[in-house]
Design a protein around this motif. Structure first.
Motif, PDB file in Angstrom:
ATOM      1  N   THR A  23      -4.843   3.577  21.729  1.00 51.84           N
ATOM      2  CA  THR A  23      -3.928   2.486  21.404  1.00 51.84           C
ATOM      3  C   THR A  23      -4.177   1.900  20.021  1.00 51.84           C
ATOM      4  N   SER A  24      -5.432   1.832  19.619  1.00 51.39           N
ATOM      5  CA  SER A  24      -5.745   1.211  18.324  1.00 51.39           C
ATOM      6  C   SER A  24      -5.187   1.995  17.145  1.00 51.39           C
ATOM      7  N   MET A  25      -4.854   3.261  17.337  1.00 53.67           N
ATOM      8  CA  MET A  25      -4.290   4.050  16.242  1.00 53.67           C
ATOM      9  C   MET A  25      -2.879   3.599  15.884  1.00 53.67           C
ATOM     10  N   ALA A  26      -2.262   2.767  16.737  1.00 53.50           N
ATOM     11  CA  ALA A  26      -0.932   2.223  16.433  1.00 53.50           C
ATOM     12  C   ALA A  26      -1.019   0.972  15.571  1.00 53.50           C
ATOM     13  N   SER A  27      -2.223   0.479  15.318  1.00 58.45           N
ATOM     14  CA  SER A  27      -2.376  -0.701  14.475  1.00 58.45           C
ATOM     15  C   SER A  27      -2.228  -0.320  13.009  1.00 58.45           C
ATOM     16  N   LEU A  28      -1.949  -1.317  12.182  1.00 53.70           N
ATOM     17  CA  LEU A  28      -1.680  -1.063  10.772  1.00 53.70           C
ATOM     18  C   LEU A  28      -2.959  -0.790  10.002  1.00 53.70           C
ATOM     19  N   ALA A  29      -2.841   0.077   9.027  1.00 53.01           N
ATOM     20  CA  ALA A  29      -3.953   0.414   8.134  1.00 53.01           C
ATOM     21  C   ALA A  29      -3.606  -0.080   6.735  1.00 53.01           C
ATOM     22  N   PRO A  30      -4.605  -0.372   5.907  1.00 49.43           N
ATOM     23  CA  PRO A  30      -4.307  -0.785   4.528  1.00 49.43           C
ATOM     24  C   PRO A  30      -3.569   0.331   3.789  1.00 49.43           C
ATOM     25  N   ARG A  31      -2.589  -0.049   3.016  1.00 52.07           N
ATOM     26  CA  ARG A  31      -1.871   0.945   2.213  1.00 52.07           C
ATOM     27  C   ARG A  31      -2.725   1.325   1.003  1.00 52.07           C
ATOM     28  N   PRO A  32      -2.592   2.573   0.530  1.00 49.33           N
ATOM     29  CA  PRO A  32      -3.363   2.989  -0.655  1.00 49.33           C
ATOM     30  C   PRO A  32      -3.007   2.139  -1.870  1.00 49.33           C
ATOM     31  N   LEU A  33      -3.974   1.920  -2.735  1.00 49.34           N
ATOM     32  CA  LEU A  33      -3.718   1.173  -3.959  1.00 49.34           C
ATOM     33  C   LEU A  33      -3.045   2.071  -4.983  1.00 49.34           C
ATOM     34  N   ALA A  34      -2.109   1.516  -5.732  1.00 46.28           N
ATOM     35  CA  ALA A  34      -1.466   2.259  -6.808  1.00 46.28           C
ATOM     36  C   ALA A  34      -2.535   2.669  -7.819  1.00 46.28           C
ATOM     37  N   PRO A  35      -2.436   3.828  -8.460  1.00 46.11           N
ATOM     38  CA  PRO A  35      -1.270   4.719  -8.433  1.00 46.11           C
ATOM     39  C   PRO A  35      -1.332   5.785  -7.344  1.00 46.11           C
ATOM     40  N   ALA A  36      -2.243   5.668  -6.396  1.00 46.15           N
ATOM     41  CA  ALA A  36      -2.333   6.670  -5.339  1.00 46.15           C
ATOM     42  C   ALA A  36      -1.032   6.679  -4.537  1.00 46.15           C
ATOM     43  N   PRO A  37      -0.512   7.860  -4.222  1.00 42.73           N
ATOM     44  CA  PRO A  37       0.725   7.929  -3.438  1.00 42.73           C
ATOM     45  C   PRO A  37       0.489   7.448  -2.009  1.00 42.73           C
ATOM     46  N   ASP A  38       1.519   6.894  -1.410  1.00 44.87           N
ATOM     47  CA  ASP A  38       1.443   6.423  -0.024  1.00 44.87           C
ATOM     48  C   ASP A  38       2.304   7.336   0.842  1.00 44.87           C
TER      49      ASP A  38
END
Length: 199
Positions: free
Chosen positions: A50-65
């Motif tokens: 269930t915890s895998m449905a929680s939000l993760a930090p988005r990569p910092l620019a300029p890394a692609p998301d």
């Protein structure tokens, strides 16, 4: 105006050379060195707790998301990473198994299934993308299923690797439930609609 040319022989393991960024035509690399580089058999084990449905930090620019157009869940990033790996394996040479675990474990794509052409890759992507989070975290369930499936081809002579994508520690373990579960050399399992589902 002076110049020095240097050449060197370096002995390094090349199992993952075709996964390395910047390697040009890796089909040619393999063709030239096929005798010294065994094929890769890889197992991708996905945490669907269930915890895998929680939000993760988005990569910092300029890394692609890779999850920019969808919710940035932990499972989204795990799926994108898994799909990126499948796109770099060599069709018809390497083998791939995909497994998942929550409260129990499941073979999503057996390493014994075909992985030889673009339609197989498309089907595999669809299978990975269809996985949904829910349940506990039985990491050893996923590992046992992956090890059992990957070991079924006794004739395999290449290298075998398992990658586990999880966000935490196990909170449940391999449970043995008697019939309809049956024993084999891996543990206990049942077969539901032709899909092996392990307990």
């Amino acid at each position: 105006g002076n110049s020095v040319n240097v050449t060197a022989d370096i002995a390094i393991p090349l199992y993952f050379i075709h996964l390395a960024p910047g390697v040009g035509n890796f089909q040619n690399v393999f063709a030239e060195a096929a005798a010294g580089i065994p094929p890769v058999r890889m197992g991708l084990v996905f945490d669907l707790s269930t915890s895998m449905a929680s939000l993760a930090p988005r990569p910092l620019a300029p890394a692609p998301d890779p999850c920019a157009a969808m919710p940035n869940t932990k499972l989204c990033y795990a799926k994108k990473a898994g799909i990126a790996v499948t796109d770099e394996l060599l069709l018809g040479l390497d083998k791939l198994g995909v497994y998942s675990f929550g409260s129990t474990a499941k073979i999503e794509w057996s390493a014994t299934e075909n992985f030889v052409d673009a339609s197989d890759v498309t089907d595999l992507h669809a299978k990975i993308n269809s996985m949904a989070a829910g349940g506990a975290t039985c990491i050893d369930c996923g590992m046992r299923v992956a090890l059992w499936d990957l070991a079924r081809d006794a004739s395999w002579s290449g290298s075998t690797f398992i990658v586990v994508m999880t966000d935490g520690r196990p909170n449940t373990t391999w449970n043995i439930t008697f019939p309809p579960y049956f024993s084999n050399n891996c543990g206990w399992y049942s077969s539901v609609s032709g899909v092996v589902d392990y307990k």
